[in-house]
Design a protein around this motif. Structure first.
Motif, PDB file in Angstrom:
ATOM      1  N   ALA A 146      53.194 104.027 153.921  1.00  0.00           N
ATOM      2  CA  ALA A 146      54.162 102.950 153.723  1.00  0.00           C
ATOM      3  C   ALA A 146      54.061 101.910 154.831  1.00  0.00           C
ATOM      4  CB  ALA A 146      55.580 103.523 153.673  1.00  0.00           C
ATOM      5  N   GLY A 149      50.840  99.515 154.855  1.00  0.00           N
ATOM      6  CA  GLY A 149      50.663  98.536 153.797  1.00  0.00           C
ATOM      7  C   GLY A 149      50.109  99.054 152.488  1.00  0.00           C
ATOM      8  N   ALA A 152      52.377  98.442 149.422  1.00  0.00           N
ATOM      9  CA  ALA A 152      52.438  97.006 149.133  1.00  0.00           C
ATOM     10  C   ALA A 152      51.170  96.547 148.420  1.00  0.00           C
ATOM     11  CB  ALA A 152      52.635  96.217 150.429  1.00  0.00           C
ATOM     12  N   GLN A 154      49.310  98.511 146.550  1.00  0.00           N
ATOM     13  CA  GLN A 154      49.396  99.077 145.205  1.00  0.00           C
ATOM     14  C   GLN A 154      50.324  98.256 144.306  1.00  0.00           C
ATOM     15  OE1 GLN A 154      46.589 100.939 145.758  1.00  0.00           O
ATOM     16  NE2 GLN A 154      47.490 102.157 144.110  1.00  0.00           N
ATOM     17  N   GLU A 155      51.360  97.690 144.906  1.00  0.00           N
ATOM     18  CA  GLU A 155      52.273  96.846 144.116  1.00  0.00           C
ATOM     19  C   GLU A 155      51.546  95.607 143.581  1.00  0.00           C
ATOM     20  OE1 GLU A 155      56.747  94.913 144.463  1.00  0.00           O
ATOM     21  OE2 GLU A 155      55.621  95.354 146.291  1.00  0.00           O
ATOM     22  N   MET A 156      50.623  95.063 144.375  1.00  0.00           N
ATOM     23  CA  MET A 156      49.840  93.925 143.887  1.00  0.00           C
ATOM     24  C   MET A 156      49.010  94.311 142.669  1.00  0.00           C
ATOM     25  SD  MET A 156      48.388  92.332 147.456  1.00  0.00           S
ATOM     26  CE  MET A 156      49.434  92.119 148.892  1.00  0.00           C
ATOM     27  N   THR A 160      54.340  97.857 140.997  1.00  0.00           N
ATOM     28  CA  THR A 160      55.299  98.774 141.605  1.00  0.00           C
ATOM     29  C   THR A 160      54.691  99.364 142.877  1.00  0.00           C
ATOM     30  OG1 THR A 160      56.136  99.373 139.421  1.00  0.00           O
ATOM     31  CG2 THR A 160      56.704 100.847 141.248  1.00  0.00           C
ATOM     32  N   PRO A 161      55.441  99.419 143.991  1.00  0.00           N
ATOM     33  CA  PRO A 161      54.895 100.059 145.187  1.00  0.00           C
ATOM     34  C   PRO A 161      54.558 101.523 144.907  1.00  0.00           C
ATOM     35  CG  PRO A 161      56.908  98.855 145.708  1.00  0.00           C
ATOM     36  CD  PRO A 161      56.794  98.893 144.216  1.00  0.00           C
TER      37      PRO A 161
END
Length: 388
Positions: A146, A149, A152, A154-156, A160-161
């Motif tokens: 976490a 990064g 973050a 993975q959210e891109m 979803t984070p």
């Protein structure tokens, strides 16, 4: 038969638990080091976290502790601490994964260990470096993912984070601890000097993530936000084909030209002709390639792409690795007899022409080697004293 790997003759005292530190010392054991795993009376928690043939022998524990010897010591007692001091006196490497304050309370901080063995290489494996405000905080793979990064990023990709599906922080930090420790051993070989080595998981993973993702933030003033665009666009995923999924990288200009000439997709105009052009439109490139790959089967694409020498692979499962023809041909898996029956381990992935590594042996039952190791240590230390 004596293990003649590149670390043959190196004695490691291993006070690590979970995965980061044990993975480091497992690699050292595979490379010939004698690794003595010192466990508290309950044992390493990884003994109990997954399936196994008996209590205290989970698959995770077995893999990262193979080839080691287990010694149970209660370091809160004087007898346990005295036994560890004896072990240290004859060791080359001391590795622990406790927080700095905890190892100091037990009386085995670097200064005290170096007083017993001045040329020892002493490696800390913990969450955060001692020079910062987070020093002393507990750290696990999820929390470090976490903070460095990964969710973050993975959210891109997914919206979803999320964590990646492997304990990447533990393993990358463990491998970093191996190279840091062996570099210190090389320095000792050249100079006779031991030293203290610090491997904090957070800093290790920050460096790992920023290899490509620092990007424009390397410059002053920054030229772009951190992030390598090709790696974080949502369309960067395995391509769905007519009957499965493929990983394909039509990347450099040679690959692109070969692909376009062979497939002749109608959308592949001059605006995609060079790597620089494609990098500026990478989301469009991936979307158009996805439409194209959907038109044929896995087998059809693999036959064509491999003929063109374009990197391509079918998406497979973890279980598929155990039946992989290439891994079988290079002897990747190695079977070891154990009290629980044969164990099939993934072996060392690197090759040495003169000093090959190998699986040193099965994982130890809790405390199985306590009496033998302590008796050997007394004889060894007494012999060394007599020689001096």
């Amino acid at each position: 038969m004596e293990h003649a790997g590149p670390l043959s003759g190196i004695r490691v005292i291993d006070l690590t638990a979970m995965v980061m530190g044990p993975y480091c010392t497992q690699i050292m054991a595979d490379m010939g080091a004698e690794v003595i795993k010192v466990e508290a009376p309950r044992g390493d928690d990884t003994r109990y976290i997954s399936v196994g043939p008996e209590p205290g022998m989970s698959g995770v524990f077995a893999n990262v502790n193979r080839g080691k010897r287990s010694v149970v010591l209660d370091l809160r007692t004087e007898s346990g601490a005295a036994a560890l001091r004896e072990l240290v006196a004859g060791a080359d490497v001391f590795v622990h994964s406790m927080r700095a304050a905890a190892i100091e309370r037990l009386g085995f901080g670097y200064a005290r260990v170096a007083a017993l063995r001045p040329d020892i290489v002493y490696t800390h494996c913990y969450g955060y470096g001692r020079g910062g405000p987070e020093s002393g905080r507990p750290a696990y793979d999820d929390t470090v993912q976490a903070e460095c990064g990964i969710p973050a990023v993975q959210e891109m990709l997914t919206g979803t984070p999320g964590y990646v599906g492997t304990i990447i922080a533990d393993k990358v930090a463990g491998m970093t601890a191996v190279y840091a420790t062996t570099m210190a051993l090389l320095h000792r070989e050249r100079t006779g000097e031991g030293q203290e080595v610090e491997v904090p998981m957070f800093e290790t993973m920050a460096a790992f993530m920023l290899v490509e993702h620092a990007n424009g933030r390397l410059f002053d003033p920054p030229l772009s936000p951190a992030g390598y665009p090709r790696a974080v666009i949502p369309d960067r995923r395995p391509y769905r084909t007519a009957d499965g999924y493929l990983a394909v990288l039509v990347y450099n200009d040679k690959h692109w030209s070969a692909f376009v000439n062979a497939v002749q997709p109608p959308w592949a105009g001059p605006e995609f002709a060079t790597l620089a052009h494609r990098a500026q439109r990478i989301d469009t490139v991936y979307a158009r390639l996805a439409e194209t790959f959907a038109q044929r089967t896995n087998a059809e694409w693999l036959e064509l792409l491999r003929a063109l020498e374009i990197p391509a692979a079918a998406v497979r499962s973890l279980d598929d690795l155990f039946d992989d023809a290439h891994l079988a041909a290079v002897g990747f898996f190695q079977s070891v007899d154990s009290p629980h029956g044969p164990l099939r381990f993934p072996g060392p992935p690197v090759r040495f022409s003169r000093t090959p590594g190998r699986i040193a042996g099965p994982p130890p039952r809790l405390g199985a080697d306590t009496e033998a190791v302590l008796a050997e240590t007394v004889r060894r230390n007494n012999g060394a004293g007599a020689a001096r």
